[in-house]
Design an enzyme around this catalytic site. Structure first.
Site: not given
Length: 391
Positions: A157, A183, A185, A210, A235, A260, A284, A312
């Protein structure tokens, strides 16, 4: 009962060959450590340069198990944060854990049920008990959880960077290290423009985004443009407490939605899947309250043939080791955010540190418990406050 024996005593005191045993938690130690990140990490919530992390350890029959509270420094990702987790564990959760005996980590949710929410605090203690149980039984934690995988696939990520060029450099570094999924952000203003640059350079890498709830349903036309980039998933694009509107959005997108923050329990997962709010789930273990609920969510998704992966939370090695163990369950079919220690920390607080092979895989240890030992010297160096509670 002595740790390390092959046979254990049942609740009636009769010797048995089963894995049933009795644990009496004698003490709970709560620590706050502060660890500087190798590189800042930015999401739609803000930018971090270091982490305040709460660790718990439980002692039972001379065995110590470790857990990590993944609550953030601020109440942005979830209502829980460092300064709510400490008093919740101290005043409510640790005292009930110290009352009476436990047969396994699975007993913890019932102990904690009177306390509403505070899942990350509960997970820290429950997961420590699972670790202690595994060490007591001389079993790897992943086997105790019901895992089957002897190696797990790893993704990374990557947070929001200062420039698109800086992001491309970091992606290049992670691909060279062998990671199997990238991934990034995203947020309004940092999304389509950077995706265009990524796909212009790497047309075929496994790529996902994400959003951490950065968008609204009013932006549906904008979100449809994500379909151009052949993403594995988008996500949590909408509100963290919203499942139904994700089902409306999913009907308008070719790209799979992964939920998530919206998924806090197996009931949430079942509802989301049944109404078509997502095609993938991120689990998670801290977000959902511990291993017991994480396994239930995994099983719900497996029954519906919906793949899951392990997310994570910028964990230290303690939490990272728990993520590795969870990721060995059958339905963790997609690369998770379980990356090497060195991506985040100059020195991690466990030994050996988590390492990712050149093929993007982590080998699973057969050592008892998590398979990793806490470095007491480094732990002491990073600790800024500590308190022990006894029965």
């Amino acid at each position: 009962m002595n740790a390390g024996t092959d046979d254990f005593f049942s609740e009636t005191g009769t010797k048995t060959g089963s894995t049933k045993s009795i644990m009496k938690i004698e003490s709970v130690t709560l620590r706050e450590i502060q660890m500087p990140l190798v590189h800042f990490f930015e999401t739609s919530f803000g930018r971090l340069y270091d982490r305040r992390i709460l660790l718990v350890s439980v002692e039972a029959d001379g065995i110590r198990g470790w857990g990590e509270c993944v609550a953030g420094e601020d109440p942005y990702y979830s209502p829980e944060w460092t300064e709510t987790a400490w008093p919740t564990i101290k005043k409510y959760l640790a005292p009930v854990l110290l009352q009476g005996e436990l047969s396994s980590g699975r007993d913890c949710p019932a102990r904690f049920a009177r306390v509403r929410g505070h899942r990350m605090s509960k997970a820290a203690l429950e997961n420590a008990v699972w670790d202690a149980e595994a060490r007591q039984k001389q079993l790897p934690l992943w086997k105790l959880l019901g895992g089957t995988r002897r190696e797990i696939a790893c993704g990374v990520s990557i947070g929001i960077q200062d420039t698109p060029e800086q992001l491309l450099q970091k992606i290049d570094t992670e691909l060279a290290a062998g990671y199997r999924r990238i991934k990034i952000k995203v947020k309004p203003g940092w999304d389509l423009n950077v995706l265009e640059k990524i796909r212009a350079r790497w047309a075929d890498i496994v790529l996902s985004v994400d959003a951490n709830s950065a968008y609204t349903l009013d932006e549906i036309e904008h979100l449809r443009k994500f379909d151009m980039f052949n993403l594995l998933m988008i996500e949590q694009p909408l509100w963290s407490d919203e499942i139904y509107l994700h089902s409306r959005l999913q009907k308008s997108l070719r790209t799979a939605i992964c939920l998530d923050e919206s998924i806090l329990s197996a009931r949430d997962a079942n509802f989301a899947i049944e109404i078509g709010a997502c095609r993938i789930l991120n689990i998670k273990v801290g977000r959902v309250g511990g291993f017991s609920e994480a396994i239930k969510i995994h099983d719900v998704a497996l029954r519906h043939n919906v793949p899951v992966w392990c997310g994570g939370m910028l964990e230290s090695g303690v939490g990272r080791a728990h993520n590795i163990a969870l990721s060995t369950l059958d339905n963790f079919r997609l690369p998770g955010d379980v990356s090497a220690s060195k991506r985040y920390w100059k020195e991690d607080i466990i030994e050996p540190e988590v390492e990712v092979r050149a093929d993007g895989m982590i080998a699973i240890s057969d050592a008892p418990g998590t398979g990793y030992a806490v470095r007491e010297d480094l732990l002491k160096h990073f600790t800024v406050r500590e308190e022990t509670f006894r029965a």
